[in-house]
Design an enzyme around this catalytic site. Structure first.
Site, PDB file in Angstrom:
ATOM      1  N   ARG A  66       2.763   3.191  16.716  1.00 25.09           N
ATOM      2  CA  ARG A  66       2.230   4.371  16.086  1.00 25.09           C
ATOM      3  C   ARG A  66       2.689   5.989  16.452  1.00 25.09           C
ATOM      4  NH1 ARG A  66       2.187   1.286  11.741  1.00 25.09           N
ATOM      5  NH2 ARG A  66       0.449   0.280  11.220  1.00 25.09           N
ATOM      6  N   ASP A 113       0.882  -1.142   0.030  1.00 21.74           N
ATOM      7  CA  ASP A 113       0.038   0.037  -0.012  1.00 21.74           C
ATOM      8  C   ASP A 113       0.838   1.470  -0.188  1.00 21.74           C
ATOM      9  OD1 ASP A 113      -2.274  -1.240  -0.355  1.00 21.74           O
ATOM     10  OD2 ASP A 113      -2.637  -1.536   2.085  1.00 21.74           O
ATOM     11  N   SER A 143      -2.649  -8.675   5.983  1.00 23.84           N
ATOM     12  CA  SER A 143      -1.962  -7.520   6.238  1.00 23.84           C
ATOM     13  C   SER A 143      -1.091  -7.456   7.771  1.00 23.84           C
ATOM     14  CB  SER A 143      -3.243  -6.547   6.548  1.00 23.84           C
ATOM     15  OG  SER A 143      -2.787  -5.436   7.224  1.00 23.84           O
ATOM     16  N   ASP A 182      -5.462   2.434  13.177  1.00 22.28           N
ATOM     17  CA  ASP A 182      -4.055   3.152  13.050  1.00 22.28           C
ATOM     18  C   ASP A 182      -4.454   4.575  12.544  1.00 22.28           C
ATOM     19  OD1 ASP A 182      -2.527   1.088  13.983  1.00 22.28           O
ATOM     20  OD2 ASP A 182      -2.539   0.176  11.985  1.00 22.28           O
TER      21      ASP A 182
END
Ligand code: ARG
Length: 408
Positions: free
Chosen positions: A91, A12, A171, A120
């Site tokens: 994150r 991605d 993923s 996220d």
């Protein structure tokens, strides 16, 4: 026009790099190493091959361990009692680094690859807005265009590139604290996760026949040594991931409540995290008073919820941490852990600060209440419950007697 993209090298973010270039941006890619099993040189090369204007690789492994993982251990951080929060913890750190580069490069915008259906996006955006100001421009093509993996592959092909290899069925998000596996066959919540979902752990049934023993030493709530060997926290984490993972320990399969109103089936590998949190919890039981312990579990849950929900910036976190740190001041000692074919048992613990006393608890020696003391204690202690229970019984009997009268 410059944009700074949080770049993992995956499918991605590679497609996003191309999309941003199509829009006329100079794309600056940033890869933050929080303990990735990736070839980071390869990620950099891919970024340049796809046309990045500049690439940054930032080694944040020890910072991740010292400032994030140590807090997670002190807070026994397990979201919904299961997920050690690897992705959620990394994150804010990744976003902070991206924001730093954006400021330094005087970029107009920042970009990331988060979907609109996940947590996220909340974690990235909240931290980016905090560091860059509420007016910051955030580009998130996956959520803006509902970009699918097929579309990403198309974009790469259209520009004459091969999609990156391994990123097939699942993923995956990975850092030293947790490997998160989502999507593909795992979305069938009744199906046992296929063996190819796992990379850090062997199947428990294939694990060695002899158990692994570990002695984990903590100082003020933070792990400092394994089997007597002192090392920085990120080395402890790396070591335990390898050793406990080789014994089939650290697989997690649970249904999780996302911030966005969805339940999802999540599979994780987190051998080190699960060893350290279980050991730390046990040491807390050894040392804290019952009241401290019960209150600590409320603090732990509140802290874990904040982190999961993408609110690292929330001021409440620092108040919780003040209390959590204060309670960890006495969590010093050693825990013995035994790992065997995918399961963990705590088989021993010791601390100079525990109020536990072998002599006091021994039935044959040491302190003993007199018969009178013990009996008096029990009578007074149980008075509330006993009196109430007997009163309820009288009430029930009266009700039954009343019903019996009505029926005649
Ligand atoms: N469910 C986990 C979380 O919200 C893991 C997310 C994994 N992210 C991913 N891109 N696969 O923290």
């Amino acid at each position: 026009m410059k944009v700074v993209l949080a770049y993992s090298g995956g499918l991605d973010t590679s497609a996003i790099l191309l999309l941003l270039k199509e829009k006329g941006y100079k794309v600056i890619t940033v890869t933050v190493d929080v303990g990735l099993d990736e070839d980071l040189k390869g990620v950099e090369e891919r970024a340049y091959m796809l046309g990045a204007y500049k690439h940054y690789t930032i080694d944040a492994k020890s910072e991740f361990a010292e400032k994030y993982i140590s807090k997670a251990v002190k807070a026994n951080a397990l979201y919904e009692d299961s997920y050690p929060l690897g992705t959620a913890l990394a994150r804010p750190l990744i976003a902070e680094k991206v924001a730093e580069v954006a400021k330094y490069e005087e970029a107009e915008a920042v970009a990331h690859g988060c979907t609109g259906k996940g947590n996220d996006q909340v974690r990235f955006d909240s931290t980016l807005l905090y560091h860059l100001g509420p007016g910051a421009k955030i580009i998130a093509p996956v959520r803006e265009m509902a970009l699918t993996r097929e579309m990403s592959m198309e974009i790469l092909k259209r520009h004459g590139f091969q999609p990156p290899g391994s990123h097939g069925k699942y993923s995956i998000d990975e850092n030293m604290w947790t490997r998160s596996i989502e999507g593909g066959p795992i979305d069938d919540e009744y199906l046992e996760p296929p063996e190819d979902a796992y990379a850090w752990t062997v199947a428990p049934e294939k694990a060695p026949d002899t158990p692994l023993y570990l002695e984990i030493e903590f100082q003020e709530g933070v792990p400092v040594a394994v089997n007597g060997e002192y090392m920085p926290l990120h080395h402890i984490v790396e070591k335990l991931n390898k050793e406990a993972g080789a014994h089939g320990y650290g697989r997690i399969d649970h249904i999780e409540n996302r911030v966005v109103g969805l339940k999802s089936r999540e599979v994780y590998e987190a051998p080190a995290a699960m060893v350290l949190i279980n050991a730390h919890k046990d040491l807390e039981k050894h040392i804290l008073t019952p009241r401290e312990l019960r209150f600590k579990r409320l603090l732990d849950r509140e802290w874990s919820d904040l982190v999961y929900q993408g609110l690292w910036i929330e001021p409440l976190r620092s108040h919780l941490e003040a209390a959590i740190d204060s309670m960890n001041k006495s969590i010093t000692g050693t825990v013995r852990v035994k790992i065997y074919k995918g399961s963990l048992s705590i088989v021993g613990r010791k601390s100079p600060y525990s109020s536990y006393s072998k002599e006091a608890i021994d039935y044959n020696t040491g302190w003993y209440p007199t018969g009178e003391e013990a009996e008096g204690f029990v009578r007074i202690y149980t008075m509330h419950s006993l009196a109430a229970a007997l009163a309820r019984e009288r009430q029930q009997e009266a009700r039954l007697a009343g019903e019996a009268v009505q029926h005649h």
